[in-house]
Design an enzyme around this catalytic site. Sequence first.
Site, short mmCIF file in Angstrom:
data_model
loop_
_atom_site.label_atom_id
_atom_site.label_comp_id
_atom_site.label_asym_id
_atom_site.label_seq_id
_atom_site.Cartn_x
_atom_site.Cartn_y
_atom_site.Cartn_z
N HIS A 59 0.69 -1.06 -0.05
CA HIS A 59 -0.04 -0.17 0.17
C HIS A 59 0.78 1.31 0.11
O HIS A 59 0.66 2.12 -0.95
CB HIS A 59 -0.99 0.06 1.33
CG HIS A 59 -1.89 1.27 1.43
ND1 HIS A 59 -3.06 1.30 1.26
CD2 HIS A 59 -1.43 2.54 1.97
CE1 HIS A 59 -3.48 2.42 1.68
NE2 HIS A 59 -2.58 3.26 2.02
N GLU A 60 1.81 1.37 1.02
CA GLU A 60 2.74 2.54 1.13
C GLU A 60 3.43 2.69 -0.23
O GLU A 60 3.68 3.71 -0.80
CB GLU A 60 3.51 2.44 2.33
CG GLU A 60 2.74 2.24 3.54
CD GLU A 60 1.85 3.45 3.74
OE1 GLU A 60 1.89 4.47 3.07
OE2 GLU A 60 0.77 3.21 4.49
N ASP A 106 -4.70 0.54 -1.97
CA ASP A 106 -4.98 -0.61 -1.63
C ASP A 106 -5.03 -1.73 -2.61
O ASP A 106 -4.71 -2.97 -2.34
CB ASP A 106 -6.43 -0.35 -1.08
CG ASP A 106 -6.70 0.27 0.45
OD1 ASP A 106 -5.49 0.29 0.92
OD2 ASP A 106 -7.80 0.54 0.72
N GLU A 143 -6.03 6.51 -1.87
CA GLU A 143 -5.66 5.37 -0.76
C GLU A 143 -6.41 4.21 -1.49
O GLU A 143 -5.71 2.87 -1.26
CB GLU A 143 -6.74 5.88 0.38
CG GLU A 143 -6.30 6.84 1.17
CD GLU A 143 -4.69 6.67 1.67
OE1 GLU A 143 -4.53 5.43 1.72
OE2 GLU A 143 -4.16 7.72 1.58
N HIS A 197 1.83 4.05 -3.12
CA HIS A 197 1.32 5.47 -2.98
C HIS A 197 2.46 6.45 -3.78
O HIS A 197 2.13 7.65 -4.37
CB HIS A 197 1.48 6.01 -1.57
CG HIS A 197 0.11 6.01 -0.74
ND1 HIS A 197 -0.94 6.47 -1.43
CD2 HIS A 197 0.02 5.55 0.64
CE1 HIS A 197 -1.97 6.35 -0.44
NE2 HIS A 197 -1.47 5.63 0.83
ZN LIG Z 1 -2.36 5.43 2.35
#
Ligand SMILES: [Zn+2]
Length: 671
Positions: free
Chosen positions: A510-511, A575, A571, A514
């Site tokens: 997830h990070e 995900d 986000e 980003h």
């Molecule tokens: Zn996030």
Amino acid sequence: MFFRHFFALCALAGLLAGAETPKAIEFSVGNMDLKTDPCVDFYQYACGGWMANNPIPPDQAVWVNFDVLAERNRAILQDILEKASTSKPGRDADSQKIGDFYHACMDVPSIDRQGLNPLATLLNEIRGAGDKKALLLVSARLGVDGVSAFLGFGVGPDAKDSQINIAQLGQGGFSLPDRDYYLKDDAKYVDIRKQYLEHVRKILQLAGATPAEAAAGAQAVLKIETELAKAALDRVSLRDPNATYHKMTVQQLAGLTPVVDWPKFFSLSGAPAIESLNVSEPAFLQGLEKTVASHSLGDLKIYLRWQLLHHEADLLPAGFETETFAFFGKVLTGALEQKPRWKRCVDLVDGDLGFALGRKYVEETFGAEGKQKTLEIVHQIESALHTDIEHLDWMTPATKKEALVKLAAVANKIGYPDKWRDYSSVRIDRNDAAGNDLRATEFESQRLARQIGKPVDRTEWYMTPPTVNAYYNPQENNINFPAGILQPPFFDNKMDDAVNYGAVGMVIGHELTHGFDDQGRQFDADGNLKDWWTPEDAKEFEKRAQCFIDEYSSFVATDSIHLNGKLTLGENTADNGGMRLAFMALMDSLKSKPQPKIDGFTPEQRFFLGFGQIWCNNIRPEAAALRATVDPHSPGKHRVNGVVSNMPEFQKAFACKANQPMVRHPACRVW
Ligand SMILES: [Zn+2]
């Protein structure tokens, strides 16, 4: 208030909170609802048992499975603070600071006795301002103490030259959670505003105003804040880094808001002399000028007085904190009871002296083993993204090359900072709760202000070590995992790899994603706001991102309130991308380390269940409405179902049929 400015630190989750009794939170079949078909509602299937067995504690508005981890961390911190707070000789310097801060915060009789004395100097400064110009300079002083007054001033990297910190000025100065709360006309918002007026009135009266003064003062506060909210950008616009980049000279700024003596304002804020800065929302600064012009000096003073009292309410006599909970806790989030005082005091120490407290936390809990294991998975996930980018069918080789350069430059930060912050110059007094908070905040503001014009220190952390969260920083191109999150249920030594990859693997993915979401992709390998995409690849990205916007906009948060697909785009992209990367990494690892069925579930199934159970939650309707407005993260149910319904890997693992709800047509995918 003085703040650290970044274009969106992309955190894993919104606000977290704690509960009464920590219980087991490890992955478990008992959390599931086996009567539900996973292909119809996977979230219900993975979490139905958990939801039935975990009602929301009265002091909480939202209750997520991993909040229990936050609570476990908080209990460790409480223990550290209780020990540090006994004033025995021989305490080390950090123990004196955090221990006495905690002691003062817990000492309610002393707080009650002192009344508003700790704020006397600041209240007198507000009272004594002879004209509007002088009052705006007082607001600079209040900003250093953490009070949100009229605007936000701080420091952050120059978006187009990310090695250097510059001054950042932008919108601020309103107390409700979002501009919508001031501007929307639905009955719900009208009612909240009515209750807000009442709340401000009561606080002003508690601070000594007559009933008539307090009632008029509350009206003035609401009017001023509403005007500021009107001049502010909405949250979706704030996600566009180009919309908030306006470098200008101080002279140009003076043209927008002549009522402020800017050189004096900066100097009172602790900043060095500056010639230029970034003004993130120029229209807001123009709006501020109008607001100041159209209200009397007396009304503007009441507004500042209110902001100061509101900011410090938790450390003022009981009436202030009870009244603040009644509105900001009960009305806005639906919580039934206030959190016990010790929890709020632990959180305050974490907020004000977090790296002294965090250092003790790390010494007690985090070993080299945790760091090593996490780093191993990070490398596997990074290698999965490398493979993914190489095989994308919609991206041309020119952009792929740049994407891989950026990926190779991502720095990994795990656990805690290499060097600890030195708080030795902060005076902490055992009997001065509010004063401690003001002095610690001042120390931090001045530390930040000194960074203006200096190189960016990328070894700094923007979350404290016990935090159960993680973030990607687009302007530093690094991923950050505080020690607090590297524990069950995210990472569990006793669990099989499949469950761990679905949990901590997904968090890491997830990070990392980003860096390549709709915001992150606008920054290059060095963290500069610079377009490295060919126009046709950018168009292909937008097309795929639109699929997520449409998908998540169709989800309902509560009543008739839909999710905002644009607000949550970054986000949701993270995900979806994160799960795909974690799945790739698991498949790779299973080649050398095959895993049998456990409890009747294949490794693939356990991977998705491990992911699903992280997000098991119950939420009060007030909080669901609040989050749909302000939180860039989707609610747990949609984080889970939104992702798996896009994944053929999931549908294969559970043998879903093409016409079932967890099989989306068309499936959305960027990475
Ligand atoms: Zn996030």
